[in-house]
Structures are given as C-alpha cells and as structure tokens.
Design a protein around this motif. Structure first.
Motif, PDB file in Angstrom:
ATOM      1  N   LYS A  34      -5.906  -7.884 -13.739  1.00  0.00           N
ATOM      2  CA  LYS A  34      -4.502  -7.647 -13.388  1.00  0.00           C
ATOM      3  C   LYS A  34      -3.771  -7.109 -14.614  1.00  0.00           C
ATOM      4  O   LYS A  34      -3.282  -7.890 -15.428  1.00  0.00           O
ATOM      5  CB  LYS A  34      -3.845  -8.946 -12.927  1.00  0.00           C
ATOM      6  N   PRO A  35      -3.670  -5.768 -14.741  1.00  0.00           N
ATOM      7  CA  PRO A  35      -2.965  -5.226 -15.906  1.00  0.00           C
ATOM      8  C   PRO A  35      -1.464  -5.490 -15.870  1.00  0.00           C
ATOM      9  O   PRO A  35      -0.813  -5.464 -16.907  1.00  0.00           O
ATOM     10  CB  PRO A  35      -3.261  -3.725 -15.845  1.00  0.00           C
ATOM     11  N   SER A  36      -0.922  -5.742 -14.671  1.00  0.00           N
ATOM     12  CA  SER A  36       0.495  -6.092 -14.533  1.00  0.00           C
ATOM     13  C   SER A  36       0.624  -6.994 -13.305  1.00  0.00           C
ATOM     14  O   SER A  36      -0.305  -7.090 -12.511  1.00  0.00           O
ATOM     15  CB  SER A  36       1.355  -4.830 -14.366  1.00  0.00           C
ATOM     16  N   PRO A  37       1.765  -7.653 -13.119  1.00  0.00           N
ATOM     17  CA  PRO A  37       1.918  -8.534 -11.957  1.00  0.00           C
ATOM     18  C   PRO A  37       1.790  -7.810 -10.612  1.00  0.00           C
ATOM     19  O   PRO A  37       1.460  -8.422  -9.606  1.00  0.00           O
ATOM     20  CB  PRO A  37       3.324  -9.113 -12.119  1.00  0.00           C
ATOM     21  N   SER A  38       2.013  -6.479 -10.572  1.00  0.00           N
ATOM     22  CA  SER A  38       1.972  -5.762  -9.296  1.00  0.00           C
ATOM     23  C   SER A  38       0.685  -4.962  -9.075  1.00  0.00           C
ATOM     24  O   SER A  38       0.513  -4.357  -8.021  1.00  0.00           O
ATOM     25  CB  SER A  38       3.173  -4.822  -9.194  1.00  0.00           C
ATOM     26  N   ASN A  83       8.230  -6.096  -2.785  1.00  0.00           N
ATOM     27  CA  ASN A  83       7.828  -7.303  -2.057  1.00  0.00           C
ATOM     28  C   ASN A  83       7.387  -6.987  -0.629  1.00  0.00           C
ATOM     29  O   ASN A  83       6.677  -7.763  -0.010  1.00  0.00           O
ATOM     30  CB  ASN A  83       8.979  -8.311  -2.009  1.00  0.00           C
ATOM     31  N   ASP A  84       7.813  -5.839  -0.094  1.00  0.00           N
ATOM     32  CA  ASP A  84       7.549  -5.491   1.301  1.00  0.00           C
ATOM     33  C   ASP A  84       6.571  -4.336   1.486  1.00  0.00           C
ATOM     34  O   ASP A  84       6.218  -4.017   2.615  1.00  0.00           O
ATOM     35  CB  ASP A  84       8.862  -5.111   2.000  1.00  0.00           C
ATOM     36  N   PHE A  85       6.143  -3.685   0.416  1.00  0.00           N
ATOM     37  CA  PHE A  85       5.345  -2.464   0.544  1.00  0.00           C
ATOM     38  C   PHE A  85       4.177  -2.487  -0.441  1.00  0.00           C
ATOM     39  O   PHE A  85       4.377  -2.709  -1.637  1.00  0.00           O
ATOM     40  CB  PHE A  85       6.245  -1.253   0.258  1.00  0.00           C
ATOM     41  N   SER A  86       2.953  -2.287   0.069  1.00  0.00           N
ATOM     42  CA  SER A  86       1.790  -2.298  -0.815  1.00  0.00           C
ATOM     43  C   SER A  86       0.797  -1.203  -0.432  1.00  0.00           C
ATOM     44  O   SER A  86       0.792  -0.698   0.690  1.00  0.00           O
ATOM     45  CB  SER A  86       1.094  -3.662  -0.773  1.00  0.00           C
ATOM     46  N   SER A 118       0.616  -1.040   3.664  1.00  0.00           N
ATOM     47  CA  SER A 118       1.210  -2.160   4.406  1.00  0.00           C
ATOM     48  C   SER A 118       2.702  -2.208   4.128  1.00  0.00           C
ATOM     49  O   SER A 118       3.129  -2.145   2.979  1.00  0.00           O
ATOM     50  CB  SER A 118       0.604  -3.493   3.956  1.00  0.00           C
ATOM     51  N   TRP A 119       3.479  -2.365   5.203  1.00  0.00           N
ATOM     52  CA  TRP A 119       4.932  -2.423   5.068  1.00  0.00           C
ATOM     53  C   TRP A 119       5.455  -3.550   5.948  1.00  0.00           C
ATOM     54  O   TRP A 119       5.254  -3.549   7.148  1.00  0.00           O
ATOM     55  CB  TRP A 119       5.548  -1.096   5.475  1.00  0.00           C
ATOM     56  N   GLN A 120       6.115  -4.525   5.319  1.00  0.00           N
ATOM     57  CA  GLN A 120       6.766  -5.602   6.065  1.00  0.00           C
ATOM     58  C   GLN A 120       8.215  -5.179   6.260  1.00  0.00           C
ATOM     59  O   GLN A 120       9.018  -5.249   5.343  1.00  0.00           O
ATOM     60  CB  GLN A 120       6.680  -6.925   5.305  1.00  0.00           C
ATOM     61  N   PHE A 121       8.542  -4.719   7.459  1.00  0.00           N
ATOM     62  CA  PHE A 121       9.873  -4.163   7.707  1.00  0.00           C
ATOM     63  C   PHE A 121      10.895  -5.223   8.080  1.00  0.00           C
ATOM     64  O   PHE A 121      12.090  -4.950   8.083  1.00  0.00           O
ATOM     65  CB  PHE A 121       9.827  -3.049   8.759  1.00  0.00           C
ATOM     66  N   ARG A 122      10.454  -6.432   8.409  1.00  0.00           N
ATOM     67  CA  ARG A 122      11.310  -7.596   8.583  1.00  0.00           C
ATOM     68  C   ARG A 122      10.403  -8.811   8.473  1.00  0.00           C
ATOM     69  O   ARG A 122       9.193  -8.696   8.647  1.00  0.00           O
ATOM     70  CB  ARG A 122      12.080  -7.557   9.897  1.00  0.00           C
ATOM     71  N   PRO A 123      10.928  -9.990   8.171  1.00  0.00           N
ATOM     72  CA  PRO A 123      10.078 -11.164   7.978  1.00  0.00           C
ATOM     73  C   PRO A 123       9.147 -11.420   9.180  1.00  0.00           C
ATOM     74  O   PRO A 123       9.598 -11.506  10.321  1.00  0.00           O
ATOM     75  CB  PRO A 123      11.073 -12.303   7.790  1.00  0.00           C
ATOM     76  N   GLY A 124       7.850 -11.473   8.906  1.00  0.00           N
ATOM     77  CA  GLY A 124       6.860 -11.732   9.937  1.00  0.00           C
ATOM     78  C   GLY A 124       6.438 -10.511  10.730  1.00  0.00           C
ATOM     79  O   GLY A 124       5.558 -10.609  11.578  1.00  0.00           O
ATOM     80  N   SER A 125       7.030  -9.356  10.494  1.00  0.00           N
ATOM     81  CA  SER A 125       6.713  -8.130  11.228  1.00  0.00           C
ATOM     82  C   SER A 125       6.207  -7.077  10.248  1.00  0.00           C
ATOM     83  O   SER A 125       6.872  -6.784   9.255  1.00  0.00           O
ATOM     84  CB  SER A 125       7.944  -7.608  11.957  1.00  0.00           C
ATOM     85  N   MET A 126       5.018  -6.516  10.542  1.00  0.00           N
ATOM     86  CA  MET A 126       4.399  -5.578   9.606  1.00  0.00           C
ATOM     87  C   MET A 126       3.849  -4.352  10.308  1.00  0.00           C
ATOM     88  O   MET A 126       3.490  -4.398  11.476  1.00  0.00           O
ATOM     89  CB  MET A 126       3.274  -6.259   8.830  1.00  0.00           C
ATOM     90  N   PHE A 127       3.779  -3.274   9.532  1.00  0.00           N
ATOM     91  CA  PHE A 127       3.157  -2.034   9.982  1.00  0.00           C
ATOM     92  C   PHE A 127       2.050  -1.705   8.989  1.00  0.00           C
ATOM     93  O   PHE A 127       2.254  -1.756   7.770  1.00  0.00           O
ATOM     94  CB  PHE A 127       4.178  -0.893  10.015  1.00  0.00           C
TER      95      PHE A 127
END
Length: 161
Positions: A34-38, A83-86, A118-127
């Motif tokens: 892990k070169p950085s936290p992200s 926090n919502d996009f990876s 991966s995109w969490q567009f609202r809590p508990g909902s992902m695309f």
C-alpha cells in the motif's frame, strides 16, 4: 502472516494430505503493498498438485489414477478515487497439467485481465462496470490466441424496509 494494516504485508500457506487414495500438496503466498491509503497492489501465487489420485476417467469410461499440477499468478491494483468510487485492475495467468496413468499428459494455459469500476451512488446502492479479456492459447502452437472482450454491468439498489 504479517499485519495487513502495514504498508507491506503478506502471508504464506501450504500443506499436504491424502486425497482419493493418493496425495494432495499445495502452497502459496500473497503479498500486498500500500504505497498510499487509497492505492494497493497485490500479488497472489498459488500451486496445487495431486499424485496418484484415484478418479473416474470419462474418456476411457473407467476408474484410473491421475496426477495434476496447477499453478497460478494473479496481480491486482486497487485505487480508491473517493469514498464512493474505485477502480480495480486484475490479471491472472494459470497453467493446469493433468496426466492419467493410461494417457499422455495434457496442459492447459489461460490468461485473463479485467478492469472493474465501482460507484456507490447512494448508501447501499452501487453500480459496477467491468471490461474483461480472456486469451486462450492456440492448441497447436501454444501461443496465446486473439483476446475475447466482454463487458459486464451490475446495478444494486437498496430498498428501505
């Protein structure tokens, strides 16, 4: 194993056991940097083999003894853009060899790679959106053939009860 919260971590495993009147051996290692936290980069190396295992040979229609040798290397990179996009890139190469007591050894090689967004567009909902390729070898030359591309999508939606 080492502490997975550290910048560099990993673990080793292995074992041996009896298997179908024969033996089974396996070993592997996993390393995470892990070169950085992200951002994280992973390598996973696995080996598994069986010796003189009694199995049913469907080609001959009878019980026979078989040896196998499976090896795999998987490399992955993860990047959390927020926090919502990876973004995740994964590639794996593997080889499987099998030899029945009454037949010649056969080998199969494969390589695949994919990119997952991966995109969490609202809590508990992902695309999820994934583009992948699989390149199987030419059976005569052993060279990797033309890659086959595939696109996958998945949508999950949290419905409050």
């Amino acid at each position: 194993s080492s502490d997975s919260r550290e910048k560099l971590s990993g673990y080793l495993w292995g074992g041996t056991s009896s298997y179908c009147e024969g033996s089974r051996n396996y070993a592997g290692t996993w390393i995470n940097y892990k070169p950085s936290p992200s951002i994280s980069i992973e390598a996973d190396l696995d080996w598994s083999g069986t010796g003189d295992a009694r199995k049913y040979n469907w080609n001959l229609g009878e019980w026979s003894h078989r040896d196998t040798d499976w090896r795999s290397l998987q490399l992955s990179g993860n990047w959390m853009l927020s926090n919502d996009f990876s973004l995740r890139l994964t590639s794996q190469m593997s080889r499987f060899a099998s030899e029945w007591e009454a037949e010649e050894e056969s080998r199969d090689f494969s390589h695949w790679m994919n990119i997952l967004v991966s995109w969490q567009f609202r809590p508990g909902s992902m695309f999820f959106f994934m583009v992948g390729e699989n390149a199987n070898p030419d059976m005569e030359t052993g060279d990797f053939g033309k890659p086959e591309f595939t696109v996958f999508t998945k949508l999950t939606w949290f419905l409050p009860v």
